[in-house]
Design a protein around this motif. Structure first.
Motif, PDB file in Angstrom:
ATOM      1  N   ALA A 207      42.481  60.878  54.671  1.00 43.54           N
ATOM      2  CA  ALA A 207      42.965  59.611  55.217  1.00 43.54           C
ATOM      3  C   ALA A 207      41.841  58.579  55.295  1.00 43.54           C
ATOM      4  O   ALA A 207      42.047  57.400  54.982  1.00 43.54           O
ATOM      5  N   GLU A 208      40.658  58.997  55.696  1.00 42.20           N
ATOM      6  CA  GLU A 208      39.527  58.074  55.795  1.00 42.20           C
ATOM      7  C   GLU A 208      39.104  57.579  54.417  1.00 42.20           C
ATOM      8  O   GLU A 208      38.744  56.401  54.247  1.00 42.20           O
ATOM      9  N   GLU A 211      41.619  55.002  53.265  1.00 45.37           N
ATOM     10  CA  GLU A 211      41.388  53.743  53.983  1.00 45.37           C
ATOM     11  C   GLU A 211      40.141  53.038  53.446  1.00 45.37           C
ATOM     12  O   GLU A 211      40.132  51.810  53.275  1.00 45.37           O
ATOM     13  N   CYS A 212      39.097  53.807  53.169  1.00 49.94           N
ATOM     14  CA  CYS A 212      37.863  53.239  52.637  1.00 49.94           C
ATOM     15  C   CYS A 212      38.114  52.576  51.285  1.00 49.94           C
ATOM     16  O   CYS A 212      37.683  51.438  51.047  1.00 49.94           O
ATOM     17  N   GLU A 214      40.901  51.368  50.000  1.00 50.32           N
ATOM     18  CA  GLU A 214      41.720  50.160  50.108  1.00 50.32           C
ATOM     19  C   GLU A 214      40.942  48.997  50.714  1.00 50.32           C
ATOM     20  O   GLU A 214      41.212  47.834  50.402  1.00 50.32           O
ATOM     21  N   SER A 215      39.950  49.316  51.543  1.00 55.58           N
ATOM     22  CA  SER A 215      39.167  48.244  52.170  1.00 55.58           C
ATOM     23  C   SER A 215      38.370  47.443  51.142  1.00 55.58           C
ATOM     24  O   SER A 215      37.950  46.321  51.414  1.00 55.58           O
TER      25      SER A 215
END
Length: 331
Positions: A207-208, A211-212, A214-215
């Motif tokens: 998950a991290e 998220e990373c 997509e950032s």
């Protein structure tokens, strides 16, 4: 008498020995020292994931495709990599050079097999070689933006694309894939490789990592190299591989390159076909010798559960590009 799949496996293994292992595994130690677990060791998620070399290779292709959505990565390759063709004046053109692609793939396979199953000394030496190459990759894009392969922001993007590509390929195409908390174990273990290459503040779970990745979207773009590597006009075999690679990408990344998933029936059928090819090759070739050697190295136990990369930021000696190239040749 060899069965057909055994004959194919023998042929593929001989080609791999000749084209990859002989050229890119030089100086790597897997059988000794006895009791040395290396960076991961028995029972680790990394040992399980990387033992299936065919899905590992596919995952590296997925990572490379995602990675070059960063324009700086594209221009690093254009300015510094042998992966791209060059004209008579030495100017890079956005096409893959077949010989350069073989060299790049050979080094990549050696690195991810060596750091997974090699002795601690082998893993450390491989990481030093890659870091040393990164130290020499600095320059300016045509739009005036600077790039630096030692930039922590770039290292984080590079790490996230690699671990996502490897883990996603494993989940889709390994015959016994890790799921849920077990795949998060792989992400948590693999972070040692990111740290060994100089990465900091790295994401630690699936998950991290998602998220990373997509950032970074505001910084990404479809570069010329990405554009010519995709689309409907590719040869059939290349188009099939290209589809399977794009299929592993997050939804927002697919949107960026205008990839649309087919309906669930067609998508399942396509994945099943890719699964059959990847696992047919794995069945024919069998387990990689380096995995078996590492297992034998620790069959009587290990001195510690695993070792950790010893690198500390700023510790590397300063070496010229020529010195680094020679180190790659020796490694």
């Amino acid at each position: 008498m060899l069965l057909p799949h055994q004959f194919i496996g023998e042929f593929l293994n001989q080609r791999f020995d000749k084209d990859v292992r002989r050229n890119y595994f030089k100086g790597m130690e897997f059988a000794a020292p006895v009791g040395d677990p290396g960076w991961f060791g028995p029972g680790s998620a990394v040992w399980h994931v990387h033992s299936h070399m065919q899905s590992l290779i596919f995952g590296l292709q997925c990572a490379a495709f995602m990675e070059r959505l960063d324009p700086s990565i594209f221009w690093m390759g254009m300015h510094h990599s042998r992966l791209v063709k060059r004209d008579d004046n030495g100017v890079a053109v956005p096409e893959i050079d077949p010989k350069g692609a073989v060299v790049r793939l050979g080094h990549s396979i050696a690195f991810f097999i060596g750091t997974a199953y090699g002795s601690t000394e082998t893993a450390e030496r491989l990481a030093l070689t890659v870091r040393s190459m990164h130290h020499t990759i600095k320059g300016t894009r045509p739009d005036g933006a600077r790039y630096d392969a030692d930039d922590p922001d770039w290292l984080r993007w590079n790490y996230a694309t690699v671990v996502w590509g490897l883990a996603t390929a494993h989940e889709l195409y390994h015959p016994n894939p890790l799921r849920g908390k077990k795949i998060d174990q792989y992400y948590r273990e693999f972070i040692r490789v990111g740290h060994a290459l100089g990465g900091t503040d790295l994401p630690e779970t699936k998950a991290e990592v998602a998220e990373c990745l997509e950032s970074y979207l505001p910084k990404l773009a479809v570069t010329h190299g990405t554009a010519v590597a995709t689309g409907p006009e590719l040869p059939m075999a290349q188009a099939a591989i290209n589809w399977a690679i794009r299929d592993t990408m997050p939804r927002w990344a697919k949107q960026l390159i205008q990839h649309k998933d087919p309906n669930i029936v067609e998508r399942t059928a396509r994945r099943a076909a890719v699964w059959s090819v990847i696992n047919g090759l794995h069945l024919a070739q069998g387990p990689i010798p380096e995995f078996r050697q590492a297992q034998a190295r620790v069959k009587s136990g290990t001195t510690v559960k695993h070792t950790l990369p010893a690198y500390r930021l700023g510790d590397d000696p300063v070496r010229s590009r020529d010195e680094v190239e020679r180190a790659f040749a020796d490694a």
